[in-house]
Write a protein that holds these residues in place. Structure first.
Motif, PDB file in Angstrom:
ATOM      1  N   HIS A  45       0.846  -1.190   0.000  1.00  0.00           N
ATOM      2  CA  HIS A  45       0.000   0.000   0.000  1.00  0.00           C
ATOM      3  C   HIS A  45       0.882   1.241   0.000  1.00  0.00           C
ATOM      4  O   HIS A  45       1.967   1.248   0.574  1.00  0.00           O
ATOM      5  N   ARG A  46       0.370   2.271  -0.636  1.00  0.00           N
ATOM      6  CA  ARG A  46       1.060   3.561  -0.691  1.00  0.00           C
ATOM      7  C   ARG A  46      -0.008   4.636  -0.512  1.00  0.00           C
ATOM      8  O   ARG A  46      -0.998   4.662  -1.239  1.00  0.00           O
ATOM      9  N   ALA A  47       0.200   5.522   0.461  1.00  0.00           N
ATOM     10  CA  ALA A  47      -0.782   6.570   0.749  1.00  0.00           C
ATOM     11  C   ALA A  47      -0.089   7.927   0.809  1.00  0.00           C
ATOM     12  O   ALA A  47       1.082   8.026   1.177  1.00  0.00           O
ATOM     13  N   PHE A  48      -0.838   8.974   0.454  1.00  0.00           N
ATOM     14  CA  PHE A  48      -0.322  10.338   0.395  1.00  0.00           C
ATOM     15  C   PHE A  48      -1.111  11.217   1.357  1.00  0.00           C
ATOM     16  O   PHE A  48      -2.341  11.163   1.378  1.00  0.00           O
ATOM     17  N   ALA A  49      -0.409  12.042   2.118  1.00  0.00           N
ATOM     18  CA  ALA A  49      -1.061  12.933   3.072  1.00  0.00           C
ATOM     19  C   ALA A  49      -1.766  14.070   2.335  1.00  0.00           C
ATOM     20  O   ALA A  49      -1.331  14.495   1.273  1.00  0.00           O
ATOM     21  N   GLU A  50      -2.847  14.530   2.937  1.00  0.00           N
ATOM     22  CA  GLU A  50      -3.577  15.691   2.412  1.00  0.00           C
ATOM     23  C   GLU A  50      -3.677  16.728   3.522  1.00  0.00           C
ATOM     24  O   GLU A  50      -4.331  16.488   4.527  1.00  0.00           O
ATOM     25  N   ASN A  51      -3.006  17.852   3.321  1.00  0.00           N
ATOM     26  CA  ASN A  51      -3.082  18.953   4.285  1.00  0.00           C
ATOM     27  C   ASN A  51      -2.880  18.482   5.723  1.00  0.00           C
ATOM     28  O   ASN A  51      -3.725  18.706   6.580  1.00  0.00           O
ATOM     29  N   ALA A  52      -1.760  17.812   5.957  1.00  0.00           N
ATOM     30  CA  ALA A  52      -1.454  17.295   7.287  1.00  0.00           C
ATOM     31  C   ALA A  52      -0.079  17.789   7.730  1.00  0.00           C
ATOM     32  O   ALA A  52       0.873  17.024   7.793  1.00  0.00           O
ATOM     33  N   PRO A  53       0.032  19.087   8.029  1.00  0.00           N
ATOM     34  CA  PRO A  53       1.326  19.647   8.415  1.00  0.00           C
ATOM     35  C   PRO A  53       1.974  18.872   9.565  1.00  0.00           C
ATOM     36  O   PRO A  53       1.314  18.517  10.539  1.00  0.00           O
ATOM     37  N   GLY A  54       3.259  18.607   9.409  1.00  0.00           N
ATOM     38  CA  GLY A  54       4.004  17.890  10.438  1.00  0.00           C
ATOM     39  C   GLY A  54       3.925  16.383  10.338  1.00  0.00           C
ATOM     40  O   GLY A  54       4.701  15.676  10.961  1.00  0.00           O
ATOM     41  N   GLN A  55       2.980  15.899   9.564  1.00  0.00           N
ATOM     42  CA  GLN A  55       2.815  14.460   9.393  1.00  0.00           C
ATOM     43  C   GLN A  55       3.583  14.005   8.151  1.00  0.00           C
ATOM     44  O   GLN A  55       3.955  14.817   7.316  1.00  0.00           O
ATOM     45  N   PRO A  56       3.798  12.694   7.993  1.00  0.00           N
ATOM     46  CA  PRO A  56       4.503  12.218   6.796  1.00  0.00           C
ATOM     47  C   PRO A  56       3.756  12.613   5.523  1.00  0.00           C
ATOM     48  O   PRO A  56       2.524  12.649   5.498  1.00  0.00           O
ATOM     49  N   ASP A  57       4.509  12.902   4.481  1.00  0.00           N
ATOM     50  CA  ASP A  57       3.918  13.211   3.182  1.00  0.00           C
ATOM     51  C   ASP A  57       3.516  11.944   2.438  1.00  0.00           C
ATOM     52  O   ASP A  57       2.659  11.981   1.559  1.00  0.00           O
ATOM     53  N   GLU A  58       4.167  10.832   2.790  1.00  0.00           N
ATOM     54  CA  GLU A  58       3.853   9.563   2.134  1.00  0.00           C
ATOM     55  C   GLU A  58       4.077   8.432   3.129  1.00  0.00           C
ATOM     56  O   GLU A  58       5.001   8.476   3.947  1.00  0.00           O
ATOM     57  N   VAL A  59       3.207   7.417   3.051  1.00  0.00           N
ATOM     58  CA  VAL A  59       3.300   6.224   3.885  1.00  0.00           C
ATOM     59  C   VAL A  59       3.262   5.021   2.957  1.00  0.00           C
ATOM     60  O   VAL A  59       2.415   4.953   2.056  1.00  0.00           O
ATOM     61  N   GLN A  60       4.181   4.084   3.179  1.00  0.00           N
ATOM     62  CA  GLN A  60       4.266   2.900   2.324  1.00  0.00           C
ATOM     63  C   GLN A  60       4.328   1.645   3.188  1.00  0.00           C
ATOM     64  O   GLN A  60       4.947   1.656   4.253  1.00  0.00           O
ATOM     65  N   LEU A  61       3.695   0.583   2.718  1.00  0.00           N
ATOM     66  CA  LEU A  61       3.821  -0.736   3.331  1.00  0.00           C
ATOM     67  C   LEU A  61       4.434  -1.669   2.298  1.00  0.00           C
ATOM     68  O   LEU A  61       3.980  -1.693   1.144  1.00  0.00           O
ATOM     69  N   PHE A  62       5.458  -2.406   2.712  1.00  0.00           N
ATOM     70  CA  PHE A  62       6.163  -3.335   1.827  1.00  0.00           C
ATOM     71  C   PHE A  62       6.163  -4.731   2.405  1.00  0.00           C
ATOM     72  O   PHE A  62       6.115  -4.910   3.617  1.00  0.00           O
TER      73      PHE A  62
END
Length: 100
Positions: A45-62
């Motif tokens: 899975h690959r997810a992208f942050a939306e307007n979440a200052p201070g949080q990761p810009d991208e999250v990935q599961l491998f």
């Protein structure tokens, strides 16, 4: 010592972009994530942050079948050759094992 084969490796990767470089981070990841399957791994899975200052810009599961597969990906010359591109875009990375 056991002769049993090493089990699968599951990882979560959190990525923060340098200020104003989120699109460059995503573009870099687009390039290197394509290499994972060549080493027997899978982007679950690959997810992208939306307007979440201070949080990761991208999250990935491998998922990788074993440590050798993960090492082969991490040391892939095509990936390591993009180090300057990565450094320009990625401010911080956290990589840790997970269960799923």
């Amino acid at each position: 010592m056991s002769d049993a084969p090493e089990g699968p490796i599951r990882l979560c990767c959190l990525l923060w972009a340098h200020e104003g470089e989120a699109e460059a981070l995503h573009a870099y990841e687009d390039r290197v994530l394509k290499l994972i399957s060549e080493h027997g791994g899978e982007v679950v899975h690959r997810a992208f942050a939306e307007n979440a200052p201070g949080q990761p810009d991208e999250v990935q599961l491998f998922r990788f079948p074993n440590q050798a597969s993960l090492d082969a990906y991490l040391n892939d010359e095509r990936r390591t050759a993009l180090g300057a591109e990565r450094d320009a875009a990625v401010a911080r990375t956290e990589l840790f094992p997970v269960r799923f």
